[in-house]
Design a protein around this motif. Structure first.
Motif, PDB file in Angstrom:
ATOM      1  N   GLY A  12       0.803  -1.217   0.000  1.00 55.87           N
ATOM      2  CA  GLY A  12       0.000   0.000   0.000  1.00 55.87           C
ATOM      3  C   GLY A  12       0.835   1.266   0.000  1.00 55.87           C
ATOM      4  N   PHE A  13       1.951   1.270   0.760  1.00 50.48           N
ATOM      5  CA  PHE A  13       2.787   2.450   0.887  1.00 50.48           C
ATOM      6  C   PHE A  13       3.864   2.517  -0.197  1.00 50.48           C
ATOM      7  N   GLY A  14       4.104   1.429  -0.901  1.00 50.14           N
ATOM      8  CA  GLY A  14       5.272   1.356  -1.771  1.00 50.14           C
ATOM      9  C   GLY A  14       6.497   1.147  -0.911  1.00 50.14           C
ATOM     10  N   ASN A  15       6.974   2.205  -0.267  1.00 47.46           N
ATOM     11  CA  ASN A  15       7.958   2.153   0.806  1.00 47.46           C
ATOM     12  C   ASN A  15       7.471   3.030   1.950  1.00 47.46           C
ATOM     13  N   TRP A  16       7.871   2.678   3.136  1.00 45.66           N
ATOM     14  CA  TRP A  16       7.511   3.498   4.290  1.00 45.66           C
ATOM     15  C   TRP A  16       8.672   3.564   5.257  1.00 45.66           C
ATOM     16  N   ILE A  17       8.593   4.528   6.215  1.00 50.28           N
ATOM     17  CA  ILE A  17       9.470   4.610   7.380  1.00 50.28           C
ATOM     18  C   ILE A  17       8.557   4.738   8.598  1.00 50.28           C
ATOM     19  N   VAL A  18       8.828   3.939   9.604  1.00 52.12           N
ATOM     20  CA  VAL A  18       8.131   4.058  10.880  1.00 52.12           C
ATOM     21  C   VAL A  18       9.168   4.437  11.929  1.00 52.12           C
ATOM     22  N   LEU A  19       8.982   5.598  12.567  1.00 54.21           N
ATOM     23  CA  LEU A  19       9.860   6.037  13.646  1.00 54.21           C
ATOM     24  C   LEU A  19       9.162   5.848  14.981  1.00 54.21           C
ATOM     25  N   ASP A  20       9.788   5.129  15.884  1.00 58.61           N
ATOM     26  CA  ASP A  20       9.274   4.980  17.243  1.00 58.61           C
ATOM     27  C   ASP A  20       9.942   6.012  18.139  1.00 58.61           C
ATOM     28  N   SER A  21       9.148   6.684  18.948  1.00 57.73           N
ATOM     29  CA  SER A  21       9.626   7.782  19.788  1.00 57.73           C
ATOM     30  C   SER A  21       8.985   7.712  21.156  1.00 57.73           C
ATOM     31  N   LEU A  22       9.591   8.401  22.109  1.00 59.86           N
ATOM     32  CA  LEU A  22       8.993   8.579  23.430  1.00 59.86           C
ATOM     33  C   LEU A  22       8.634  10.044  23.588  1.00 59.86           C
ATOM     34  N   VAL A  23       7.354  10.324  23.803  1.00 61.04           N
ATOM     35  CA  VAL A  23       6.858  11.685  23.960  1.00 61.04           C
ATOM     36  C   VAL A  23       6.169  11.785  25.309  1.00 61.04           C
ATOM     37  N   ASP A  24       6.705  12.619  26.195  1.00 61.90           N
ATOM     38  CA  ASP A  24       6.172  12.749  27.556  1.00 61.90           C
ATOM     39  C   ASP A  24       6.092  11.383  28.237  1.00 61.90           C
ATOM     40  N   GLY A  25       7.100  10.565  27.969  1.00 65.03           N
ATOM     41  CA  GLY A  25       7.172   9.252  28.602  1.00 65.03           C
ATOM     42  C   GLY A  25       6.283   8.200  27.999  1.00 65.03           C
ATOM     43  N   LYS A  26       5.599   8.535  26.903  1.00 68.09           N
ATOM     44  CA  LYS A  26       4.677   7.586  26.285  1.00 68.09           C
ATOM     45  C   LYS A  26       5.129   7.249  24.866  1.00 68.09           C
ATOM     46  N   PRO A  27       4.882   6.004  24.431  1.00 72.52           N
ATOM     47  CA  PRO A  27       5.309   5.607  23.079  1.00 72.52           C
ATOM     48  C   PRO A  27       4.446   6.230  21.987  1.00 72.52           C
ATOM     49  N   VAL A  28       5.113   6.680  20.939  1.00 68.80           N
ATOM     50  CA  VAL A  28       4.463   7.293  19.783  1.00 68.80           C
ATOM     51  C   VAL A  28       5.192   6.825  18.529  1.00 68.80           C
ATOM     52  N   SER A  29       4.453   6.575  17.480  1.00 67.56           N
ATOM     53  CA  SER A  29       5.064   6.297  16.180  1.00 67.56           C
ATOM     54  C   SER A  29       4.640   7.364  15.183  1.00 67.56           C
ATOM     55  N   THR A  30       5.571   7.794  14.335  1.00 68.12           N
ATOM     56  CA  THR A  30       5.239   8.610  13.171  1.00 68.12           C
ATOM     57  C   THR A  30       5.574   7.786  11.931  1.00 68.12           C
ATOM     58  N   VAL A  31       4.723   7.906  10.919  1.00 67.54           N
ATOM     59  CA  VAL A  31       4.838   7.082   9.714  1.00 67.54           C
ATOM     60  C   VAL A  31       4.931   7.990   8.498  1.00 67.54           C
ATOM     61  N   TYR A  32       5.812   7.612   7.557  1.00 64.46           N
ATOM     62  CA  TYR A  32       6.079   8.393   6.354  1.00 64.46           C
ATOM     63  C   TYR A  32       5.971   7.434   5.178  1.00 64.46           C
ATOM     64  N   GLY A  33       5.085   7.725   4.204  1.00 68.97           N
ATOM     65  CA  GLY A  33       4.842   6.753   3.158  1.00 68.97           C
ATOM     66  C   GLY A  33       4.882   7.265   1.737  1.00 68.97           C
ATOM     67  N   HIS A  34       4.971   6.294   0.805  1.00 69.48           N
ATOM     68  CA  HIS A  34       4.911   6.451  -0.650  1.00 69.48           C
ATOM     69  C   HIS A  34       6.236   6.854  -1.291  1.00 69.48           C
ATOM     70  N   MET A  35       7.365   6.629  -0.597  1.00 71.59           N
ATOM     71  CA  MET A  35       8.670   6.930  -1.197  1.00 71.59           C
ATOM     72  C   MET A  35       9.044   5.855  -2.224  1.00 71.59           C
ATOM     73  N   PHE A  36       9.838   6.265  -3.221  1.00 72.68           N
ATOM     74  CA  PHE A  36      10.463   5.299  -4.115  1.00 72.68           C
ATOM     75  C   PHE A  36      11.633   4.639  -3.381  1.00 72.68           C
ATOM     76  N   ASP A  37      12.169   3.583  -3.975  1.00 70.63           N
ATOM     77  CA  ASP A  37      13.254   2.857  -3.304  1.00 70.63           C
ATOM     78  C   ASP A  37      14.423   3.770  -2.955  1.00 70.63           C
ATOM     79  N   ASP A  38      14.814   4.654  -3.910  1.00 70.44           N
ATOM     80  CA  ASP A  38      15.957   5.524  -3.646  1.00 70.44           C
ATOM     81  C   ASP A  38      15.592   6.746  -2.815  1.00 70.44           C
ATOM     82  N   GLY A  39      14.325   6.829  -2.391  1.00 74.43           N
ATOM     83  CA  GLY A  39      13.873   7.938  -1.557  1.00 74.43           C
ATOM     84  C   GLY A  39      13.859   7.623  -0.081  1.00 74.43           C
ATOM     85  N   VAL A  40      14.245   6.409   0.299  1.00 76.08           N
ATOM     86  CA  VAL A  40      14.353   6.029   1.710  1.00 76.08           C
ATOM     87  C   VAL A  40      15.810   6.186   2.109  1.00 76.08           C
ATOM     88  N   LEU A  41      16.112   7.123   3.009  1.00 71.66           N
ATOM     89  CA  LEU A  41      17.496   7.498   3.318  1.00 71.66           C
ATOM     90  C   LEU A  41      17.982   6.977   4.659  1.00 71.66           C
TER      91      LEU A  41
END
Length: 524
Positions: free
Chosen positions: A115-144
């Protein structure tokens, strides 16, 4: 039950040696088979260069915009869209427009996702709680970035693409309280991004300022900060085993925690203390000589023991990753063909030599009666342990199973190759779907993982109730290519006289008009 042993020497690459924790070794004789005989029953310092599976998250600083002011346009909000829920927001911009990390965190996903083609999922701690941010639809050479890398808010992590199920170049951005891979809750990102700053414009800032994730002895992060660790459904295994499956499933990208848990269930039912008639031991059913190669004192209690959860499960992960490196090499060379995951499992059961000699899935004798059913069992079990959305697929909202979600589940795979016998409730196999493999997946996902269809179109015709074809709604099954009373084809109605289906060899999953001879059944 007896199993075959096939001796083979593995030529280690540096990556394979790293998997085993071997230093200065270029070649090592490896026992290829974890056991012969029956089943006994039916997770410092920012510049550290340790394995991503040993990551400990640090608290994130303030959130920033994922694109610079003036480079993108907000085009699609969070919420209902096209009959389903849009779990994020969209920012349109030219292909190659830089994408920046919105929070400090660790990349636990960075690559292909349905669905995303390529994606990045970043796991983070915000105010001591787990949060994920997701970035989608990159081409293969667009994931750095790569899985396990640590990033800071404002780091250039990707470039906008138009990959996957995308109607134009854009960034699809999600924000999840509780984690994208841990069954958390998607919230409107604009409630977090309103008024926050654009990424700083600095000379050279378009190069990713990324460091390897920090080392820590802690693995009590339940998947956060562990690349791959979030692929295990929370609570699906005994709590003492859960951190070890997450960590072992982060050793290499091919082997996920859900696969290791499924295999352990097939071996021992996740019951400790078992010994088979042939001497295979513990929850992972290793033969002692194989455990001697792969076992380490992973739990730090001063001994290496097959009876310790940590030692046994980490050894299982190392062995599976060594198998994957070998099988992938043979596939690349062209000496072995088939679905890689299935071949990894077959090798764990029957030995890599059996797969090498067969040029793919072993057959005949015990291979047909024992190894092939074993592979099918592990693949079927994996759905019990896979975290919702762990591969970027549709996440069904609890209690909201619907025909529109069946359609959305299928729509993710438009353009996926037709593969005869391909696909099941977990997704593609062998790189694609056949007609009934696609419907099996879509109905399972769209029903909230509740309805499992039989495998063939003929068998699926006996599920649910028949309805007039002119009453077919989104999510109903439509059958055609009749031979007497049996259908030779099945697809998913989407309304307006259209369907999504996997047509035939040489074609791809596509939207098409209903066939003239089609009949419909409602299973949801």
């Amino acid at each position: 039950m007896s199993r075959r042993c096939e001796a083979v020497a593995l030529i280690f690459t540096a990556a394979t040696a790293a998997i085993l924790g071997l230093s200065g070794c270029t070649q090592q004789p490896v026992i290829p088979h974890n056991r012969c005989g029956g089943n006994s029953s039916s997770e410092g310092d920012d510049k550290a260069t340790s394995a991503p599976g040993n990551t400990e998250l640090k608290a994130s600083g303030p959130i920033t915009q994922p694109t610079k002011d003036g480079t993108t346009t907000f085009t699609s909000p969070f919420g209902p869209r096209w009959g389903t829920e849009h779990k994020g927001v969209d920012f349109a911009g030219p292909v190659g427009t830089p994408i920046y990390a919105a929070l400090d965190g660790v990349a636990v996903k960075a690559g292909p996702a349905s669905g995303f083609g390529n994606w990045i999922v970043l796991d983070s701690l915000v105010d001591g709680k787990p949060v994920s941010t997701v970035y989608g639809h990159m081409f293969d050479d667009g994931v750095l970035v790569t899985e396990g890398q640590q990033v800071k808010a404002g780091d250039h992590i990707a470039n906008i693409g138009n990959n996957g199920q995308s109607t134009g170049a854009h960034l699809h951005f999600e924000y999840w309280d509780g984690g994208r891979l841990q069954g958390g809750t998607a919230v409107d990102p604009m409630t977090k991004l309103g008024g926050v700053p654009s990424p700083a414009s600095e000379a050279g800032s378009d190069s990713p300022a990324i460091e390897l994730a920090a080392s820590s002895s802690s693995i009590d992060c339940a998947g956060f900060g562990v690349a791959g660790g979030g692929d295990l459904k929370a609570g699906s295994v005994p709590p003492e085993m859960e951190p070890w499956f997450r960590k072992a499933g982060s050793i290499c990208p091919q082997i996920k925690p859900s696969l290791l848990a499924a295999d352990a269930k097939a071996e021992s039912g996740l019951v400790r203390g078992l010994t088979s008639g042939s001497g295979a031991q513990g929850i992972t059913q290793f033969m002692p000589r194989t455990f001697a190669v792969y076992g380490q004192d992973d739990d730090g209690n001063g001994k290496i023991s097959i009876w310790d959860d940590g030692d046994a499960i980490m050894a299982q992960g190392r062995y599976f990753c060594a198998i994957a490196a070998q099988i992938d090499g043979w596939i690349a060379y062209g000496s072995v063909k088939g679905d890689p995951k299935s071949l990894y499992i077959a090798s764990y059961n029957a030995g890599e030599g059996a797969v090498k000699n067969a040029g793919g899935m072993p057959s005949g004798g015990d291979y047909t009666t024992q190894t092939q059913p074993y592979v099918a069992k592990v693949l079927a079990y994996e759905a019990e342990f896979a975290s919702p959305g762990g591969s970027g697929e549709l996440v069904v909202s609890p209690g909201s199973a619907s025909g529109s979600q069946v359609v959305e589940a299928a729509r993710q795979f438009l353009g996926t190759p037709y593969v005869w016998g391909g696909g099941n409730i977990n997704g593609t196999t062998g790189g694609g779907f056949d007609c009934s493999g696609l419907t099996s997946y879509a109905i399972y996902k769209g029903s909230g993982n509740k309805i499992t269809l039989p495998r063939t179109s003929e068998q699926q015709w006996n599920v649910g109730v028949e309805i007039p074809i002119d009453q077919a709604q989104a999510g109903d099954l439509v059958f055609g290519s009749w031979a007497g009373t049996d259908p030779g084809h099945v697809g998913i109605a989407i309304g307006g006289g259209q369907m999504i289906h996997a047509p035939t060899t040489g074609d791809v999953v596509k939207q098409a008009p209903l066939q003239s001879d089609m009949k419909a059944r409602r299973v949801l």
